[in-house]
Motif scaffolding. Structure first.
Motif, PDB file in Angstrom:
ATOM      1  N   LEU A 134      -6.937   7.869  -0.861  1.00 30.01           N
ATOM      2  CA  LEU A 134      -5.481   7.991  -0.685  1.00 30.01           C
ATOM      3  C   LEU A 134      -5.146   8.941   0.460  1.00 30.01           C
ATOM      4  O   LEU A 134      -4.288   8.646   1.287  1.00 30.01           O
ATOM      5  CB  LEU A 134      -4.826   8.490  -1.979  1.00 30.01           C
ATOM      6  CG  LEU A 134      -4.568   7.435  -3.055  1.00 30.01           C
ATOM      7  CD1 LEU A 134      -4.022   8.090  -4.316  1.00 30.01           C
ATOM      8  CD2 LEU A 134      -3.595   6.361  -2.570  1.00 30.01           C
ATOM      9  N   LYS A 135      -5.840  10.073   0.498  1.00 30.60           N
ATOM     10  CA  LYS A 135      -5.526  11.062   1.549  1.00 30.60           C
ATOM     11  C   LYS A 135      -5.886  10.556   2.933  1.00 30.60           C
ATOM     12  O   LYS A 135      -5.347  11.028   3.922  1.00 30.60           O
ATOM     13  CB  LYS A 135      -6.276  12.368   1.272  1.00 30.60           C
ATOM     14  CG  LYS A 135      -5.571  13.240   0.249  1.00 30.60           C
ATOM     15  CD  LYS A 135      -6.169  14.630   0.230  1.00 30.60           C
ATOM     16  CE  LYS A 135      -5.553  15.461  -0.883  1.00 30.60           C
ATOM     17  NZ  LYS A 135      -6.342  16.656  -1.160  1.00 30.60           N
ATOM     18  N   SER A 136      -6.819   9.614   3.001  1.00 23.29           N
ATOM     19  CA  SER A 136      -7.235   9.145   4.326  1.00 23.29           C
ATOM     20  C   SER A 136      -6.339   8.016   4.854  1.00 23.29           C
ATOM     21  O   SER A 136      -6.524   7.546   5.979  1.00 23.29           O
ATOM     22  CB  SER A 136      -8.692   8.684   4.290  1.00 23.29           C
ATOM     23  OG  SER A 136      -8.789   7.502   3.524  1.00 23.29           O
ATOM     24  N   LEU A 137      -5.337   7.596   4.065  1.00 21.44           N
ATOM     25  CA  LEU A 137      -4.437   6.530   4.549  1.00 21.44           C
ATOM     26  C   LEU A 137      -3.524   7.101   5.632  1.00 21.44           C
ATOM     27  O   LEU A 137      -3.186   8.285   5.589  1.00 21.44           O
ATOM     28  CB  LEU A 137      -3.552   6.026   3.395  1.00 21.44           C
ATOM     29  CG  LEU A 137      -4.254   5.274   2.263  1.00 21.44           C
ATOM     30  CD1 LEU A 137      -3.251   5.045   1.121  1.00 21.44           C
ATOM     31  CD2 LEU A 137      -4.807   3.940   2.748  1.00 21.44           C
ATOM     32  N   PRO A 138      -3.102   6.263   6.582  1.00 21.47           N
ATOM     33  CA  PRO A 138      -2.177   6.786   7.606  1.00 21.47           C
ATOM     34  C   PRO A 138      -0.868   7.246   6.966  1.00 21.47           C
ATOM     35  O   PRO A 138      -0.400   6.622   6.008  1.00 21.47           O
ATOM     36  CB  PRO A 138      -1.933   5.579   8.519  1.00 21.47           C
ATOM     37  CG  PRO A 138      -2.417   4.391   7.774  1.00 21.47           C
ATOM     38  CD  PRO A 138      -3.414   4.853   6.764  1.00 21.47           C
ATOM     39  N   ARG A 139      -0.297   8.351   7.450  1.00 31.09           N
ATOM     40  CA  ARG A 139       0.948   8.865   6.842  1.00 31.09           C
ATOM     41  C   ARG A 139       2.110   7.921   7.132  1.00 31.09           C
ATOM     42  O   ARG A 139       3.002   7.758   6.327  1.00 31.09           O
ATOM     43  CB  ARG A 139       1.255  10.281   7.348  1.00 31.09           C
ATOM     44  CG  ARG A 139       0.308  11.304   6.732  1.00 31.09           C
ATOM     45  CD  ARG A 139       0.808  12.720   6.908  1.00 31.09           C
ATOM     46  NE  ARG A 139       1.770  13.147   5.886  1.00 31.09           N
ATOM     47  CZ  ARG A 139       1.438  13.513   4.664  1.00 31.09           C
ATOM     48  NH1 ARG A 139       0.187  13.484   4.258  1.00 31.09           N
ATOM     49  NH2 ARG A 139       2.380  13.903   3.809  1.00 31.09           N
ATOM     50  N   SER A 140       2.078   7.319   8.313  1.00 30.40           N
ATOM     51  CA  SER A 140       3.152   6.373   8.615  1.00 30.40           C
ATOM     52  C   SER A 140       2.575   4.965   8.442  1.00 30.40           C
ATOM     53  O   SER A 140       1.585   4.613   9.082  1.00 30.40           O
ATOM     54  CB  SER A 140       3.644   6.651  10.030  1.00 30.40           C
ATOM     55  OG  SER A 140       3.911   5.467  10.682  1.00 30.40           O
ATOM     56  N   ARG A 141       3.153   4.177   7.564  1.00 28.77           N
ATOM     57  CA  ARG A 141       2.575   2.865   7.233  1.00 28.77           C
ATOM     58  C   ARG A 141       3.671   1.948   6.725  1.00 28.77           C
ATOM     59  O   ARG A 141       4.760   2.417   6.367  1.00 28.77           O
ATOM     60  CB  ARG A 141       1.485   3.026   6.177  1.00 28.77           C
ATOM     61  CG  ARG A 141       2.061   3.647   4.931  1.00 28.77           C
ATOM     62  CD  ARG A 141       1.048   4.377   4.092  1.00 28.77           C
ATOM     63  NE  ARG A 141       1.727   4.977   2.954  1.00 28.77           N
ATOM     64  CZ  ARG A 141       1.318   6.059   2.335  1.00 28.77           C
ATOM     65  NH1 ARG A 141       0.233   6.675   2.696  1.00 28.77           N
ATOM     66  NH2 ARG A 141       1.997   6.536   1.318  1.00 28.77           N
ATOM     67  N   ASN A 142       3.372   0.659   6.655  1.00 27.20           N
ATOM     68  CA  ASN A 142       4.416  -0.261   6.206  1.00 27.20           C
ATOM     69  C   ASN A 142       4.031  -0.930   4.882  1.00 27.20           C
ATOM     70  O   ASN A 142       4.257  -2.112   4.690  1.00 27.20           O
ATOM     71  CB  ASN A 142       4.738  -1.298   7.293  1.00 27.20           C
ATOM     72  CG  ASN A 142       3.541  -2.166   7.571  1.00 27.20           C
ATOM     73  OD1 ASN A 142       2.431  -1.869   7.113  1.00 27.20           O
ATOM     74  ND2 ASN A 142       3.747  -3.241   8.295  1.00 27.20           N
ATOM     75  N   PHE A 143       3.381  -0.159   4.019  1.00 26.59           N
ATOM     76  CA  PHE A 143       3.126  -0.635   2.656  1.00 26.59           C
ATOM     77  C   PHE A 143       3.381   0.494   1.670  1.00 26.59           C
ATOM     78  O   PHE A 143       3.335   1.676   2.030  1.00 26.59           O
ATOM     79  CB  PHE A 143       1.716  -1.231   2.521  1.00 26.59           C
ATOM     80  CG  PHE A 143       0.589  -0.319   2.918  1.00 26.59           C
ATOM     81  CD1 PHE A 143      -0.028   0.498   1.992  1.00 26.59           C
ATOM     82  CD2 PHE A 143       0.124  -0.290   4.236  1.00 26.59           C
ATOM     83  CE1 PHE A 143      -1.076   1.338   2.361  1.00 26.59           C
ATOM     84  CE2 PHE A 143      -0.922   0.550   4.611  1.00 26.59           C
ATOM     85  CZ  PHE A 143      -1.524   1.364   3.671  1.00 26.59           C
ATOM     86  N   PHE A 144       3.674   0.092   0.420  1.00 27.97           N
ATOM     87  CA  PHE A 144       4.053   1.021  -0.651  1.00 27.97           C
ATOM     88  C   PHE A 144       2.771   1.469  -1.365  1.00 27.97           C
ATOM     89  O   PHE A 144       1.905   0.641  -1.657  1.00 27.97           O
ATOM     90  CB  PHE A 144       4.969   0.251  -1.602  1.00 27.97           C
ATOM     91  CG  PHE A 144       5.659   1.065  -2.649  1.00 27.97           C
ATOM     92  CD1 PHE A 144       6.812   1.781  -2.364  1.00 27.97           C
ATOM     93  CD2 PHE A 144       5.167   1.095  -3.958  1.00 27.97           C
ATOM     94  CE1 PHE A 144       7.470   2.507  -3.349  1.00 27.97           C
ATOM     95  CE2 PHE A 144       5.814   1.820  -4.940  1.00 27.97           C
ATOM     96  CZ  PHE A 144       6.974   2.536  -4.640  1.00 27.97           C
ATOM     97  N   VAL A 145       2.673   2.769  -1.647  1.00 25.14           N
ATOM     98  CA  VAL A 145       1.417   3.273  -2.223  1.00 25.14           C
ATOM     99  C   VAL A 145       1.629   3.884  -3.607  1.00 25.14           C
ATOM    100  O   VAL A 145       2.459   4.781  -3.791  1.00 25.14           O
ATOM    101  CB  VAL A 145       0.766   4.319  -1.295  1.00 25.14           C
ATOM    102  CG1 VAL A 145      -0.503   4.902  -1.925  1.00 25.14           C
ATOM    103  CG2 VAL A 145       0.433   3.684   0.059  1.00 25.14           C
ATOM    104  N   VAL A 146       0.865   3.356  -4.561  1.00 25.60           N
ATOM    105  CA  VAL A 146       0.928   3.845  -5.944  1.00 25.60           C
ATOM    106  C   VAL A 146      -0.405   4.500  -6.286  1.00 25.60           C
ATOM    107  O   VAL A 146      -1.463   3.868  -6.188  1.00 25.60           O
ATOM    108  CB  VAL A 146       1.169   2.669  -6.926  1.00 25.60           C
ATOM    109  CG1 VAL A 146       1.315   3.179  -8.356  1.00 25.60           C
ATOM    110  CG2 VAL A 146       2.392   1.858  -6.502  1.00 25.60           C
ATOM    111  N   GLY A 147      -0.358   5.763  -6.686  1.00 26.96           N
ATOM    112  CA  GLY A 147      -1.567   6.451  -7.124  1.00 26.96           C
ATOM    113  C   GLY A 147      -1.579   6.578  -8.636  1.00 26.96           C
ATOM    114  O   GLY A 147      -0.547   6.393  -9.296  1.00 26.96           O
ATOM    115  N   PHE A 148      -2.734   6.864  -9.180  1.00 29.20           N
ATOM    116  CA  PHE A 148      -2.866   7.123 -10.620  1.00 29.20           C
ATOM    117  C   PHE A 148      -3.378   8.537 -10.788  1.00 29.20           C
ATOM    118  O   PHE A 148      -4.254   8.970 -10.032  1.00 29.20           O
ATOM    119  CB  PHE A 148      -3.836   6.121 -11.273  1.00 29.20           C
ATOM    120  CG  PHE A 148      -3.147   4.871 -11.716  1.00 29.20           C
ATOM    121  CD1 PHE A 148      -2.645   3.981 -10.798  1.00 29.20           C
ATOM    122  CD2 PHE A 148      -2.964   4.609 -13.072  1.00 29.20           C
ATOM    123  CE1 PHE A 148      -1.975   2.841 -11.199  1.00 29.20           C
ATOM    124  CE2 PHE A 148      -2.298   3.461 -13.496  1.00 29.20           C
ATOM    125  CZ  PHE A 148      -1.795   2.577 -12.553  1.00 29.20           C
TER     126      PHE A 148
END
Ligand code: CTP
Length: 216
Positions: A120-134
């Motif tokens: 999760l932390k390695s994903l780009p901060r600016s992106r065009n998809f919604f991110v759900v963590g658990f």
């Protein structure tokens, strides 16, 4: 919408016959994949080693280690609208993997571990998809889940309270609290993972549409 869902544990090899892993069964992630397919979404399911039949209609990407899961997620999110990181990814891995089986000795033995990559932390901060963590927590659930929502730059964090051994990991039932970026929270009381998965998919879609205004 195009969903990428991760599920199950990862395994970090120690030597040719041993690994570090956790108790995740993959049931919650597989239930979310099935619920998303039933709601007519496209699903790529990035799965660690589990004993579950693949949901019909999902594209399955099987992985073992946290590095393999990272690579598979990195590839899959290039064309997705929602990433659901339900997998219980290892936090640490052995600093080195022994080529041969480590032999038993009569002395103390310790294993050097290094941090595994945080997907999760390695994903780009600016992106065009919604991110759900658990967030898997045994204590101070709300405090930890809200902290993870912020530090892992997620749009939504689904907290699992692991203090009740009858629900959550390995069980067919769960109870979760969903924390959103705007400070809002919603509890889903104890129910089958199937029912919780349907409620989650509805909530994720509604919130994703609000965030991805250019797409939907
Ligand atoms: N996660 C990840 N990469 C990792 C570890 C976890 O992307 N190496 C993701 C999980 O898939 C989950 C979220 O981070 O969506 C939170 O995972 P959790 O195990 O609850 O928290 P950790 O970050 O591992 O922190 P801690 O173990 O200290 O609670």
């Amino acid at each position: 919408m195009k969903f990428v869902i991760t599920a199950g544990p990862t395994r970090e090899p120690i030597d040719p016959v041993r690994f570090l892993s956790n108790r995740s069964s993959g049931k919650m992630g597989y239930a979310i994949a099935s619920a998303a397919i039933e709601a007519n979404h496209e699903v790529v399911l990035v799965s660690g080693p589990v004993n579950l039949p693949p949901p019909t209609g999902a594209k399955i990407v099987s992985v073992i280690t946290s590095d393999e899961m990272h690579a598979a997620v990195d590839e899959a999110v290039r064309d997705c609208d929602v990433l659901v990181m339900c997998a219980a990814v290892s936090d640490y891995k052995p600093a080195s993997v022994a080529e041969q089986k480590i032999k038993k000795r009569d002395e103390k033995f310790s294993l050097e571990l290094i941090p595994a990559r945080d997907i999760l932390k390695s994903l780009p901060r600016s992106r065009n998809f919604f991110v759900v963590g658990f967030a898997a927590e045994t204590n101070d659930v709300e405090e930890h889940a809200r902290a993870k929502l912020a530090t892992k730059n997620c749009d939504m964090m689904v907290a699992n309270d692991l203090s009740d051994p009858n629900i959550g990991m390995e069980s067919d039932e769960n109870a979760v609290t969903i924390f959103s970026r705007d400070g809002e929270s919603e509890k889903i009381l104890r129910a089958s993972k199937k029912i919780i998965a349907c409620a989650l998919v509805k909530k994720i879609c509604a919130n994703a549409k609000k965030v991805l205004t250019k797409k939907f």
